[in-house]
Design an enzyme around this catalytic site. Structure first.
Site, short mmCIF file in Angstrom:
data_model
loop_
_atom_site.label_atom_id
_atom_site.label_comp_id
_atom_site.label_asym_id
_atom_site.label_seq_id
_atom_site.Cartn_x
_atom_site.Cartn_y
_atom_site.Cartn_z
N PHE A 147 74.78 53.14 56.88
CA PHE A 147 73.51 53.49 57.53
C PHE A 147 72.78 54.62 56.80
CE2 PHE A 147 72.86 50.98 61.36
CZ PHE A 147 74.01 50.21 61.28
N LEU A 148 72.98 54.66 55.50
CA LEU A 148 72.26 55.65 54.68
C LEU A 148 71.41 54.93 53.64
CD1 LEU A 148 74.81 58.58 54.11
CD2 LEU A 148 72.83 58.54 55.62
N GLY A 179 64.39 48.36 63.06
CA GLY A 179 63.73 47.47 64.03
C GLY A 179 64.81 46.73 64.77
N GLU A 205 78.66 45.71 74.28
CA GLU A 205 78.92 44.92 73.07
C GLU A 205 78.37 45.65 71.85
OE1 GLU A 205 80.81 42.17 72.55
OE2 GLU A 205 80.34 42.85 70.54
N LEU A 257 78.49 44.13 68.59
CA LEU A 257 78.32 43.21 67.45
C LEU A 257 76.95 43.40 66.79
CD1 LEU A 257 76.25 40.71 68.29
CD2 LEU A 257 78.26 39.89 69.50
N CYS A 315 67.77 45.92 69.36
CA CYS A 315 68.54 46.97 70.04
C CYS A 315 68.03 48.40 69.81
CB CYS A 315 70.00 46.88 69.62
SG CYS A 315 70.79 45.38 70.25
N VAL A 340 74.05 37.55 72.14
CA VAL A 340 75.32 38.14 72.56
C VAL A 340 76.16 37.17 73.38
CG1 VAL A 340 76.31 39.90 74.08
CG2 VAL A 340 74.61 40.53 72.39
N LYS A 354 77.53 53.33 74.65
CA LYS A 354 76.70 52.35 73.94
C LYS A 354 75.38 52.97 73.47
CE LYS A 354 75.01 48.55 72.40
NZ LYS A 354 75.45 47.98 71.14
N1 LIG Z 1 71.35 41.11 69.99
C1 LIG Z 1 72.22 42.02 69.63
O1 LIG Z 1 72.51 42.22 68.45
C2 LIG Z 1 72.93 42.83 70.69
C3 LIG Z 1 74.05 43.60 70.34
C4 LIG Z 1 74.70 44.35 71.32
C5 LIG Z 1 74.21 44.35 72.62
N2 LIG Z 1 73.11 43.61 72.93
C6 LIG Z 1 72.65 43.61 74.34
O2 LIG Z 1 73.04 42.38 74.93
C7 LIG Z 1 72.05 41.96 75.87
C8 LIG Z 1 71.59 40.55 75.53
O3 LIG Z 1 70.94 40.59 74.28
P1 LIG Z 1 70.58 39.26 73.47
O4 LIG Z 1 70.06 39.68 72.16
O5 LIG Z 1 71.71 38.31 73.55
O6 LIG Z 1 69.38 38.69 74.39
P2 LIG Z 1 68.70 37.25 74.35
O7 LIG Z 1 67.31 37.43 74.81
O8 LIG Z 1 68.98 36.59 73.05
O9 LIG Z 1 69.51 36.41 75.46
C9 LIG Z 1 69.44 36.65 76.84
C10 LIG Z 1 69.58 35.29 77.54
O10 LIG Z 1 69.77 35.50 78.95
C11 LIG Z 1 69.12 34.45 79.65
N3 LIG Z 1 68.95 34.88 81.05
C12 LIG Z 1 68.16 35.86 81.54
N4 LIG Z 1 68.32 35.96 82.87
C13 LIG Z 1 69.22 35.02 83.25
C14 LIG Z 1 69.82 34.64 84.48
N5 LIG Z 1 69.52 35.26 85.64
N6 LIG Z 1 70.70 33.62 84.47
C15 LIG Z 1 71.04 33.00 83.32
N7 LIG Z 1 70.52 33.33 82.13
C16 LIG Z 1 69.63 34.32 82.09
C17 LIG Z 1 67.84 34.25 78.86
O11 LIG Z 1 67.29 32.98 79.12
C18 LIG Z 1 68.35 34.39 77.41
O12 LIG Z 1 68.74 33.15 76.87
C19 LIG Z 1 70.97 43.01 75.83
O13 LIG Z 1 71.20 43.95 76.84
C20 LIG Z 1 71.15 43.66 74.48
O14 LIG Z 1 70.69 44.98 74.45
C21 LIG Z 1 72.47 42.85 72.00
#
Ligand SMILES: NC(=O)c1ccc[n+]([C@@H]2O[C@H](COP(=O)([O-])OP(=O)(O)OC[C@H]3O[C@@H](n4cnc5c(N)ncnc54)[C@H](O)[C@@H]3O)[C@@H](O)[C@H]2O)c1
Length: 452
Positions: free
Chosen positions: A252-253, A260, A151, A153, A263, A11, A207
């Site tokens: 989504f059907l 999995g 977010e 995406l 999220c 993200v 969300k």
């Molecule tokens: N992946 C998706 O498709 C998606 C979509 C919408 C929302 N989200 C939400 O967004 C958030 C992030 O998801 P993601 O998939 O990008 O996670 P991710 O694990 O890919 O990335 C998180 C990053 O944060 C870094 N991090 C953690 N603590 C930190 C700190 N104190 N300082 C600096 N960096 C730090 C980690 O090293 C890691 O690189 C989650 O809450 C998730 O639920 C994800």
């Protein structure tokens, strides 16, 4: 605007690159030194279509940079986004907020002047209040407005989703943040993307409610698929038949092996916990979680049944490991439970995924990885499509038949038609579609003539 993104994962990195593309000055921070070193030299640690080119372009134009040093990046920012992980807490399923809380403490000590702090991470209701409390406690002089901006995406289509969102949700309590957030998203706003301004708690719940609803929709069609198998109906036609109703919608059907990813599993679980803690249990979501959980191993049993009931010492070739195509993300991928269940039953697993094998090697044991679909099919007793990558949509069945020990295709994503596979001498099993071409009255339990 000067924007700092804390967390440069799926993200943070996509959002950072897209915001830089809008014209903002963006610094992406991460505490993972290897990740930042890679990103600084233009290497992208994840697979996301179009991301490498966008990062390269915005870096070249001087609007995107990377650092592990949060303090100066926060001090100079007008807006600080928190995009760190919020995984399930081990043991109880609540969202683990330790990364968010840690980021809030670090932001508190580094902010200079009025700064908008935005949670982009998916966080339970009340987390913005908690972030504000942490910042005020750590640094009473800090002048911040804490905002919720979840977010939406999707991995695999992340850049397009960020640039063309269905809506932008902004939850705020400090009116100064409204103008700042409108400025951050100005290019999208001009493109008519609806901006929904609301309270922080409502925004946080939007969300979770969105993800839970989508997970429920998938689970619903999966259960309809099971019923289709019992009564000789076709789930794809049921999905089309109901999806054409605008109130339902066709997305989504698609019946399959269960949801999995990074999220849905953790967010549905966290919503269940929030609801229980507030004495307002959400039975529909609880059931969705439970039904989806058992479905993955049920898919392994489907493979076993297709193999005649016993897979001991048989070779099963698995195509597709990531939780969906066009990502390398293996978090909570159904393939993991399916492979484990087949291994528990004594099968040997060979697997191939176009982008996910590096990640898959870290979370599986005893799996033999191949270079392509044909490599893993060699000597196999069944070929199982778990993730519907395009690379698997037009396979050469004549060639597969010469390679496999038993010509059997188990298509858990319904990407083939029975007749096109069977004409090559393959046995074919899919999800929620009749095994026979006609409705057998006996199979659906109807009384036939003479049985009155
Ligand atoms: N992946 C998706 O498709 C998606 C979509 C919408 C929302 N989200 C939400 O967004 C958030 C992030 O998801 P993601 O998939 O990008 O996670 P991710 O694990 O890919 O990335 C998180 C990053 O944060 C870094 N991090 C953690 N603590 C930190 C700190 N104190 N300082 C600096 N960096 C730090 C980690 O090293 C890691 O690189 C989650 O809450 C998730 O639920 C994800």
């Amino acid at each position: 605007m000067r924007i700092t993104m804390i967390g440069s994962g799926y993200v943070g990195l996509v959002s950072g690159a897209c915001l830089a593309d809008f014209g903002h000055q963006v610094v992406c921070v991460d505490k993972d030194e290897r990740k930042i070193a890679e990103l600084s030299r233009g290497a992208i640690p994840i697979f996301e279509p179009g991301l490498e080119a966008l990062v390269a372009q915005t870096m070249r134009e001087g609007r995107l940079s990377f650092t592990t040093d949060m303090a100066p990046a926060v001090a100079e920012a007008d807006v600080v986004f928190i995009a760190v992980g919020t995984p399930s807490r081990r043991g109880d399923g609540h969202a683990d907020l330790s990364y968010v809380q840690q980021a809030a403490r670090e932001i508190a000590t580094a902010v200079r002047g009025f700064t908008v702090v935005v949670t982009k991470s998916t966080v339970p209701v009340g987390t913005c209040d908690e972030i504000e409390r942490i910042i005020r406690e750590t640094n009473p002089a800090a002048d911040v407005a804490v905002v919720s901006n979840p977010e939406f995406l999707r991995e695999g289509a992340a850049i397009d989703d960020f640039r063309r969102p269905d809506r932008i949700v902004v939850g705020l309590s400090d009116e100064r943040a409204r103008e700042v957030m409108t400025e951050v998203y100005r290019p999208l706003y001009l493109n008519q993307a609806p901006m929904v301004f609301t309270s922080r708690r409502t925004s946080e719940l939007i969300k979770y409610a969105g993800n839970a609803f989508l997970a429920m929709k998938i689970t619903f069609i999966n259960e309809i698929a099971d019923l289709c198998e019992k009564v000789g109906a076709n789930v794809q036609e049921v999905a089309r038949g109901i999806g054409l109703d605008n109130r339902i919608g066709s997305k989504f059907l698609h019946a399959g092996p269960g949801y999995g990813g990074s999220c849905f599993p953790k967010d549905t679980l966290a919503l269940v916990k929030t609801a229980q803690d507030n004495a307002s249990p959400m039975r529909l979501v609880e059931t969705t979680v439970a039904v989806n959980e058992v479905r993955k191993r049920a898919m392994a049993r489907k493979v076993m049944a297709a193999c005649g009931g016993d897979v001991r010492d048989r070779k099963i070739a698995v195509l597709g490991l990531t939780f969906k195509p066009n990502t390398d993300d293996m978090r909570e991928a159904p393939s993991l439970a399916i492979i484990q269940a087949l291994q528990d039953a004594g099968a040997r697993i060979a697997a191939y995924d176009p982008e996910g094998m590096e990640q898959a090697k870290l979370v599986t044991e005893g799996v033999e990885f191949g270079a392509d679909a044909y490599g893993v099919a060699e000597g196999a007793d069944a070929l199982v499509i778990v993730t519907e990558w395009n690379a698997f949509r037009a396979m050469d069945f004549r060639r597969l038949k010469t390679l496999m020990r038993t010509p059997l295709l188990v298509d858990l994503r319904n990407i083939y038609r029975k007749d096109e596979v069977r004409q090559h001498g393959f046995a074919y099993v899919s999800v929620g579609r009749p095994a026979e071409d006609y409705l057998s009255p006996v199979r659906v339990g109807l009384k036939t003539a003479g049985q009155q």
